[in-house]
Scaffold this active site. Structure first.
Site, PDB file in Angstrom:
ATOM      1  CG  ASP A  17      46.168  47.212  40.559  1.00  0.00           C
ATOM      2  OD1 ASP A  17      45.584  46.698  41.524  1.00  0.00           O
ATOM      3  OD2 ASP A  17      46.463  46.584  39.432  1.00  0.00           O
TER       4      ASP A  17
HETATM    5  C1  NOJ Z   1      45.673  43.688  41.446  1.00  0.00           C
HETATM    6  C2  NOJ Z   1      45.064  43.592  39.909  1.00  0.00           C
HETATM    7  O1  NOJ Z   1      45.974  43.984  39.520  1.00  0.00           O
HETATM    8  C3  NOJ Z   1      43.627  44.284  39.701  1.00  0.00           C
HETATM    9  O2  NOJ Z   1      43.255  43.933  38.439  1.00  0.00           O
HETATM   10  C4  NOJ Z   1      42.368  43.952  40.786  1.00  0.00           C
HETATM   11  O3  NOJ Z   1      41.538  44.666  40.510  1.00  0.00           O
HETATM   12  C5  NOJ Z   1      43.335  44.305  42.218  1.00  0.00           C
HETATM   13  N1  NOJ Z   1      44.480  43.623  42.536  1.00  0.00           N
HETATM   14  C6  NOJ Z   1      42.205  44.120  43.440  1.00  0.00           C
HETATM   15  O4  NOJ Z   1      42.034  42.992  43.543  1.00  0.00           O
END
Ligand code: NOJ
Length: 754
Positions: free
Chosen positions: A282
């Site tokens: 993430d």
């Molecule tokens: C953080 C989030 O937790 C995740 O769900 C998302 O896909 C990414 N950012 C990218 O935006």
């Protein structure tokens, strides 16, 4: 004969897949033989240049020069044929090996045609329809240059304080698993190289939904028992459905952050579950392991790649430290090769080596995005996602001739209709409720509108909710002046429709709330409206199950509509006026009080007396144990009666099956749909079982007065669970079967597993 044919077909298919894999492996081996260590590490780098909407606090820099130098494997936040082409041109024309980039995005509930938030979608309990939403989202996203969706989010969530409950499918592993499968199949189709399908990315692996106290990004600590039986099933279902990529979560699992957790990423995911796709971190979750106190950037990056992580989102820890770690023998060339191969395989599967421009087609974008048909689909899904919580004296549906006072801060709002995580959606394209209601009624019908109150008068909360644009618009007028205007129109109406709830950014990422009641300003408005004596229909928009105790007792009807997407206003009007009969059912319990959280239907029994009048039972002194509205609950304008639950046998062997049948009758004068739910209760077990578990459901459409026999097949497979020794099996003994229209009001029968 049929069996023979099936075997032949399966054999032929496996031969074809084998040959395709061999071709891909040979291609990638040959490409990798030409790559330098730096270029291999470059493939592991996923950046977001900030040309789109930032979804985290760090934005990548020098992206162009990094692409040229072969230091980027993919981008996200770059959307639209033209922008994607610009970036792809740099990769395939100016980098040494001309390796195309992946283009990802948070396509969470639709692309530009925004569907209801996923929590709302899950309340349809209609997996075929859910699959259609993913097919449509993939079609629009690929027409916009994308080949990778960071969805579905399948984290089981039982704490509605957590803002991200909006993004998932609620509290139940069985329902969550069915939805996970439907979404993956919808996004990926049968052929990833098809220009209308894309890589799905199941997230957030794992257990992100169990963050302590519902505070986002917080620690998770969970027994293996609960993990295997209740939290892991939806991720596993996505893997079994063939999901191509997985995103590791921010939280720790057993003390090791997911992005560096070898047990999670390699032992469980790759070895036990046989996942052979790509694992991406993430947003900066590799770097964040330093804040988790696992060491400096070099140490945590090495930990991550050795744990099995392939791609590093935004943080560039891999890019900046892996070579040094290799030289110092902290990681091996095999670690880098594995990760690089996984990234290249993902690119190969979506056909980028055959044609880097496969997803770039401005004409498709202009023809296939936000079409009237797509909007119709969004409208249909929204109507199916609404949950009717209360409907006294058949207040709903409204009659088209009734004089309506439409009141509330969300009654004529566009900016909150899409809900959280609609990165490509344009709130200005959405339909407010006022417009939806007006287009249902004739121009001579009295439809008056007043804002009545702000969503909240709390300026600090408003500021937080306004990070992506104005969502909470604090009126220049005083609260009293707004209320006075609202009461005046209420008094000259036949019925009041009050549209209240949360702004879209009061849920979602980094949007946890400790107090999940309606904001005070809206509660005050509702009380004043009830006091007029007019029937009040409360329409609640929210990204989570709110605590409605104390706010809806005076309401004649309550319709929970979540954040309903681009067609919100039309869909709400469809249901308010009875053109569509509501059939949504809660996928998450609505608490009676925040102090009960977590409150969910499958909560275990305790050892204490079930009789709550007993002083020493497990209960609160001041509130009930039950939620205000249980999981699976939802009314209809029709009424349904369940009678005559029967089992085809009282015993079942390990190989056998029994049938449970129940008569379902629509006892009303209107057609309607009902979600019939099957729960199984394990009466004796070597480890404490959930009180009961959803094991089947069917959405059934019944004409007025119609009766149907509903049948479920119960097999041994449905009775299995993970034991204390983490063996997956069933145990002989007594079981109860419960069937009904929600997790509380059920008919029961019993059988014995031999
Ligand atoms: C953080 C989030 O937790 C995740 O769900 C998302 O896909 C990414 N950012 C990218 O935006």
């Amino acid at each position: 004969m049929k069996k023979m044919l099936l075997i032949v077909v399966l054999f032929t298919m496996s031969q074809i897949i084998h040959a395709q894999d061999a071709k891909m492996n040979a291609f990638i081996a040959s490409l990798m033989s030409k790559m330098t260590v730096e270029e291999k590490i470059g493939q592991l780098n996923l950046l977001t240049p900030g040309w789109g909407i930032p979804t985290g606090s760090v934005v990548s820099t020098d992206v162009e020069s990094k692409i040229k130098a072969g230091k980027v494997g993919g981008l996200f936040g770059v959307i639209g044929a033209e922008k994607v082409k610009q970036a792809q041109d740099i990769a395939v024309q100016q980098s040494r090996l001309k390796i195309p980039l992946l283009f990802g995005s948070d396509v969470i509930h639709g692309h530009k045609t925004t569907f209801p938030i996923p929590l709302g979608i899950s309340c349809t309990w209609d997996t075929a329809l859910i699959r259609q939403t993913a097919i449509l989202a993939a079609n629009e996203a690929t027409a916009d240059g994308l080949n990778w969706a960071f969805s579905p989010m399948v984290d089981i969530a039982r704490d509605p304080r957590w803002g991200r409950v909006a993004e998932g499918s609620g509290e139940d592993p069985f329902l969550g698993s069915q939805i996970a499968r439907a979404m993956v199949k919808g996004y990926q189709g049968n052929d990833l190289a098809d220009k209308r399908t894309l890589l799905a990315c199941v997230k957030h692996f794992a257990l992100y939904g169990a963050s302590e106290a519902g505070r986002d990004y917080n620690s998770v600590d969970m027994s293996r028992n609960r993990m295997y039986n209740e939290y892991l099933p939806p991720y596993k279902a996505a893997v079994d459905a063939g999901v191509a990529t997985i995103m590791s979560s921010f939280n720790d699992v057993d003390g090791v952050p997911a992005s560096g957790n070898k047990w999670l990423l390699t032992d469980l995911l790759r070895k036990d579950w046989k996942f052979n796709g790509m694992i991406v971190s993430d947003y900066t979750s590799v770097n964040e392991m330093s804040n988790h106190r696992l060491g400096d950037l070099q140490a945590v990056s090495a930990l991550a790649i050795k744990a099995g992580l392939d791609m590093d989102m935004v943080g560039e820890g891999f890019l900046s430290t892996l070579k040094k770690s290799l030289q110092e023998k902290k990681i091996s060339m095999a670690d880098i090769d594995r990760a690089c191969r996984k990234v290249l395989e993902a690119k190969y599967k979506v056909g980028l080596f055959a044609d880097p421009y496969r997803y770039i087609d401005a004409e498709r974008a202009s023809k296939e995005i936000l079409t009237p048909e797509n909007r119709m689909m969004a409208r249909k899904v929204a109507t199916q996602s609404f949950v009717l919580l209360k409907n006294e004296k058949q207040t709903l549906p409204l009659k088209k001739t009734q004089r309506v006072a439409l009141i509330g801060p969300l009654a004529n709002d566009k900016s909150n209709m899409l809900g959280t995580w609609a990165v490509s959606g344009d709130p200005q394209m959405s339909i407010p409720v006022l417009q939806g209601v007006q287009s249902k009624t004739s121009s001579s019908t009295y439809i008056a509108y007043a804002k009545g109150s702000n969503i909240t008068d709390d300026t600090a909360l408003a500021k937080r909710a306004n990070v992506f644009g104005l969502r909470v618009d604090i009126d220049k007028r005083s609260p009293d002046a707004m209320l006075e205007e609202a009461l005046a129109i209420a008094k000259s109406s036949d019925v009041v429709v009050a549209v209240v709830g949360e702004a879209s950014e009061m849920s979602g990422e980094a949007a946890s709330r400790a107090d999940i009641t309606l904001p005070a300003a809206e509660q005050k408005l509702l009380k004043a409206l009830y006091a007029t004596g007019k029937p009040v229909v409360v329409v609640i928009m929210s990204g989570r199950p709110l605590v409605l105790t104390g706010s809806i007792e005076g309401a004649a009807a309550v319709l929970q509509v979540w954040h309903a997407g681009i067609e919100a206003g039309n869909a709400i009007a469809d249901v308010l006026y009875g053109d569509v009969n509501p059939s949504g059912k809660l996928s998450m319990s609505m608490p009676y009080h925040v102090g009960q959280i977590p409150v969910y239907y499958s909560q275990k029994t305790t050892g204490r007396p079930q009789d709550l009048n007993n002083k020493f039972s497990s209960r609160y002194l001041d509130i009930p144990n039950e939620p205000l509205f249980p999981f699976g609950y939802g009314l209809s304008y029709a009424s349904f009666e369940y009678t005559d639950l029967k089992l085809s046998a009282n015993t079942i062997g390990r190989e056998g099956a029994i049938k449970a049948t129940i008569q379902l009758t629509n006892t009303s004068k209107v057609d309607g749909a009902e979600v019939v739910q099957l729960y199984i209760e394990d009466k004796v077990r070597s480890i404490t079982p959930p009180s009961k578990e959803l094991k089947g459901f069917q959405k059934v459409v019944l004409k007025a007065g119609e009766s149907k026999m509903i049948e479920f097949t119960i097999t041994n497979e449905m009775l299995k669970f993970w034991s204390a020794a983490l063996q997956y099996d069933s145990e002989s003994g007594e079981f109860a079967v419960h069937v009904g229209g929600n997790s509380r009001d059920l008919k029961a029968a019993g059988f014995v597993l031999k």
